[in-house]
Design a protein around this motif. Sequence first.
Motif, PDB file in Angstrom:
ATOM      1  N   CYS A  72      38.435 -42.776   9.470  1.00 25.03           N
ATOM      2  CA  CYS A  72      39.719 -43.255   9.313  1.00 25.03           C
ATOM      3  C   CYS A  72      39.173 -45.326   9.238  1.00 25.03           C
ATOM      4  O   CYS A  72      40.677 -45.364   9.876  1.00 25.03           O
ATOM      5  CB  CYS A  72      40.038 -43.049  10.045  1.00 25.03           C
ATOM      6  N   HIS A  73      38.100 -45.265   9.394  1.00 21.47           N
ATOM      7  CA  HIS A  73      37.807 -46.838   9.591  1.00 21.47           C
ATOM      8  C   HIS A  73      37.017 -47.391   8.766  1.00 21.47           C
ATOM      9  O   HIS A  73      36.233 -47.515   9.131  1.00 21.47           O
ATOM     10  CB  HIS A  73      37.660 -47.172  11.274  1.00 21.47           C
ATOM     11  N   THR A  74      37.227 -48.316   7.863  1.00 22.71           N
ATOM     12  CA  THR A  74      35.864 -48.882   6.705  1.00 22.71           C
ATOM     13  C   THR A  74      36.444 -50.101   6.439  1.00 22.71           C
ATOM     14  O   THR A  74      38.367 -50.510   6.196  1.00 22.71           O
ATOM     15  CB  THR A  74      36.511 -48.039   5.982  1.00 22.71           C
ATOM     16  N   HIS A  75      35.469 -51.115   6.202  1.00 23.65           N
ATOM     17  CA  HIS A  75      36.032 -51.716   5.516  1.00 23.65           C
ATOM     18  C   HIS A  75      35.468 -52.143   4.161  1.00 23.65           C
ATOM     19  O   HIS A  75      34.074 -52.960   4.358  1.00 23.65           O
ATOM     20  CB  HIS A  75      35.679 -53.101   6.049  1.00 23.65           C
ATOM     21  N   LEU A  76      35.532 -51.192   3.685  1.00 23.53           N
ATOM     22  CA  LEU A  76      34.273 -50.337   2.658  1.00 23.53           C
ATOM     23  C   LEU A  76      34.175 -51.983   1.104  1.00 23.53           C
ATOM     24  O   LEU A  76      33.664 -51.733   0.706  1.00 23.53           O
ATOM     25  CB  LEU A  76      35.061 -49.567   1.811  1.00 23.53           C
ATOM     26  N   VAL A 141      40.839 -48.549   3.958  1.00 25.12           N
ATOM     27  CA  VAL A 141      40.504 -49.351   3.059  1.00 25.12           C
ATOM     28  C   VAL A 141      40.727 -50.578   3.757  1.00 25.12           C
ATOM     29  O   VAL A 141      42.224 -50.216   3.720  1.00 25.12           O
ATOM     30  CB  VAL A 141      40.082 -49.455   2.566  1.00 25.12           C
ATOM     31  N   LYS A 142      40.591 -51.536   4.637  1.00 27.24           N
ATOM     32  CA  LYS A 142      41.261 -52.086   5.545  1.00 27.24           C
ATOM     33  C   LYS A 142      40.578 -53.677   4.319  1.00 27.24           C
ATOM     34  O   LYS A 142      39.769 -53.936   3.645  1.00 27.24           O
ATOM     35  CB  LYS A 142      40.421 -53.229   6.398  1.00 27.24           C
ATOM     36  N   SER A 143      41.613 -54.037   4.109  1.00 26.25           N
ATOM     37  CA  SER A 143      41.217 -56.533   3.835  1.00 26.25           C
ATOM     38  C   SER A 143      40.917 -56.674   4.489  1.00 26.25           C
ATOM     39  O   SER A 143      40.216 -56.200   5.823  1.00 26.25           O
ATOM     40  CB  SER A 143      42.943 -56.742   2.460  1.00 26.25           C
ATOM     41  N   MET A 242      45.071 -51.672  15.542  1.00 25.14           N
ATOM     42  CA  MET A 242      44.605 -52.706  15.862  1.00 25.14           C
ATOM     43  C   MET A 242      43.012 -52.412  16.364  1.00 25.14           C
ATOM     44  O   MET A 242      42.851 -51.668  17.027  1.00 25.14           O
ATOM     45  CB  MET A 242      44.598 -52.785  17.409  1.00 25.14           C
ATOM     46  N   HIS A 243      41.805 -53.635  15.954  1.00 23.93           N
ATOM     47  CA  HIS A 243      40.729 -53.471  16.498  1.00 23.93           C
ATOM     48  C   HIS A 243      40.592 -54.271  18.694  1.00 23.93           C
ATOM     49  O   HIS A 243      41.240 -54.957  18.210  1.00 23.93           O
ATOM     50  CB  HIS A 243      39.853 -54.467  15.414  1.00 23.93           C
ATOM     51  N   ALA A 244      40.569 -53.494  18.898  1.00 27.63           N
ATOM     52  CA  ALA A 244      40.867 -53.718  20.167  1.00 27.63           C
ATOM     53  C   ALA A 244      39.143 -54.131  21.466  1.00 27.63           C
ATOM     54  O   ALA A 244      38.669 -52.834  21.037  1.00 27.63           O
ATOM     55  CB  ALA A 244      41.871 -52.978  21.323  1.00 27.63           C
ATOM     56  N   ASP A 265      40.648 -49.248  17.948  1.00 31.22           N
ATOM     57  CA  ASP A 265      39.495 -48.791  17.638  1.00 31.22           C
ATOM     58  C   ASP A 265      39.023 -49.796  18.163  1.00 31.22           C
ATOM     59  O   ASP A 265      38.972 -51.302  18.581  1.00 31.22           O
ATOM     60  CB  ASP A 265      39.710 -49.586  15.797  1.00 31.22           C
ATOM     61  N   HIS A 266      37.904 -49.415  18.297  1.00 29.11           N
ATOM     62  CA  HIS A 266      36.285 -49.935  19.303  1.00 29.11           C
ATOM     63  C   HIS A 266      36.429 -49.763  20.406  1.00 29.11           C
ATOM     64  O   HIS A 266      35.788 -48.549  20.748  1.00 29.11           O
ATOM     65  CB  HIS A 266      36.196 -51.363  19.094  1.00 29.11           C
ATOM     66  N   LEU A 267      37.302 -50.377  21.530  1.00 32.79           N
ATOM     67  CA  LEU A 267      37.368 -49.788  22.768  1.00 32.79           C
ATOM     68  C   LEU A 267      36.739 -49.826  23.531  1.00 32.79           C
ATOM     69  O   LEU A 267      36.683 -49.294  24.497  1.00 32.79           O
ATOM     70  CB  LEU A 267      38.645 -48.380  22.959  1.00 32.79           C
ATOM     71  N   THR A 317      32.635 -44.727  10.845  1.00 32.25           N
ATOM     72  CA  THR A 317      31.560 -45.066  10.308  1.00 32.25           C
ATOM     73  C   THR A 317      32.418 -46.882  10.705  1.00 32.25           C
ATOM     74  O   THR A 317      30.460 -47.228  10.961  1.00 32.25           O
ATOM     75  CB  THR A 317      31.328 -45.469   8.358  1.00 32.25           C
ATOM     76  N   ASP A 318      33.351 -47.458  10.487  1.00 30.97           N
ATOM     77  CA  ASP A 318      33.439 -48.559  10.352  1.00 30.97           C
ATOM     78  C   ASP A 318      32.619 -49.447   9.590  1.00 30.97           C
ATOM     79  O   ASP A 318      32.426 -50.978   9.249  1.00 30.97           O
ATOM     80  CB  ASP A 318      33.153 -49.735  11.573  1.00 30.97           C
ATOM     81  N   CYS A 319      31.976 -48.757   8.125  1.00 33.52           N
ATOM     82  CA  CYS A 319      31.079 -49.204   7.272  1.00 33.52           C
ATOM     83  C   CYS A 319      31.924 -51.062   6.522  1.00 33.52           C
ATOM     84  O   CYS A 319      33.340 -51.033   6.198  1.00 33.52           O
ATOM     85  CB  CYS A 319      31.744 -48.304   6.078  1.00 33.52           C
TER      86      CYS A 319
HETATM   87 FE    FE Z   1      36.344 -52.710  12.016  1.00 35.56          FE
END
Ligand code: FE
Length: 411
Positions: A72-76, A141-143, A242-244, A265-267, A317-319
């Motif tokens: 649920c969180h990637t920058h693939l 997948v994030k931009s 949010m990346h926080a 996400d992160h936290l 993964t936060d790939c």
């Molecule tokens: Fe990330």
Amino acid sequence: MALPAALWRNARIVPCTTVATAASVHADALVTVGERIEWLGEEAQLAPGLRARCAAVHDLGGRLVTPALIDCHTHLVFAGDRAEEFAERQRGVSYEEIARRGGGILSTVRATRAAGEAALLDAAEPRLRALLREGVTAIEVKSGYGLTLEDEARMLRVARELGRRHDVDVRTTYLAAHAVPPEFAGRGAEYLRVLAREWLPELARRGLVDAVDIYCDRGAFSAADARTLFEAARALELPVKMHAGQFADVGGIGVAAQFAALSCDHLEVLDAADAARMAQAGSVAVLLPVAYYTLGQTQPPPVGLLRAAGVPLAVATDCNPGTSPCASLLLAMNMACRLFGLAAEEALAGVTCHAARALGLAPARGALEAGADAEFVVWDLAAPHELSYWTGLNRCRAVIRRGRLARGTLP
Ligand code: FE
Ligand code: NIG
């Protein structure tokens, strides 16, 4: 052709509707009708009428069955790599210091801007395939490595194209608020207004955006920036994330909660009041242990606070090329257990039901129950805890997607 009903029997089924049902086996059979699960339970209890409708019977030989996994969180999607920065960090230079010198995210922005659509696809596909081999059937997948309207659009188009070419559901997240690009150096507030009020509506109009994210942290964007962006998202009826708290608490969580963020996400840096705000807002906490590991961080997210507040925990993964050059969700599960103290069933819920929620895909995905999508994995394993226990060993045997065998072989 319409899929007939099928009985999947002699299985060790872990439904993952909650953390509790991710802990152990709860059923030995399920019936799929077309793309959905019709029934799940002990085969001895299966109604004769439904059994008679099952044109196909698959004996799974006592193997473990879980919902298909969700990252649920990637920058693939990105070009190039940052192995040089890895080497620099090994020599003692910090991630934030490298970013201040114009490396970090901005070095991947340079590589990604220079890459055409085909090159971006080629670069992303091996990473995607690695995830799919582990039983993943949905990814975000994030931009965020384009940082111009058209470069962001290209990343998002590539993400959509990955979903068309491969048997996976792709949710796209717009993350132009990832870094201030060189064209806007010293004009971060103006950049934020442009990406929120001009680019976002245009990309949404093109059908490229499923959710909106912002990197809210020290050296990145502020809580006030998040509000501006989230107001623009709300006007378009797009959910936010949010990346926080990766490095510092800059007050973003309160804003995320006001906009009922799907996830924060992160936290690593989070206090009890913010955990309570997340719980109240129904936001998922997405834990990213591989980034924590890669950066050699020493303060893990306050998992106890999140649990006590009742915040669902997801694991991803936060790939990405900087903080998490990793395309293994199983490894992320192991690290969530070993580095963050998650119970094995929490790690499994984190990549199934809670990950589905972080992407707005629950309850159809991420859990096995009557009415849910027939998306599951057959593992050459017997117990769910083995998924977090092994590292470097992928025992995914078969992936069933919408009722059909999509990958691997049935016993
Ligand atoms: Fe990330
Ligand atoms: O999730 N923290 C911001 N974004 C990414 C890192 C991106 C990069 O370094 O390229 C993350 O860790």
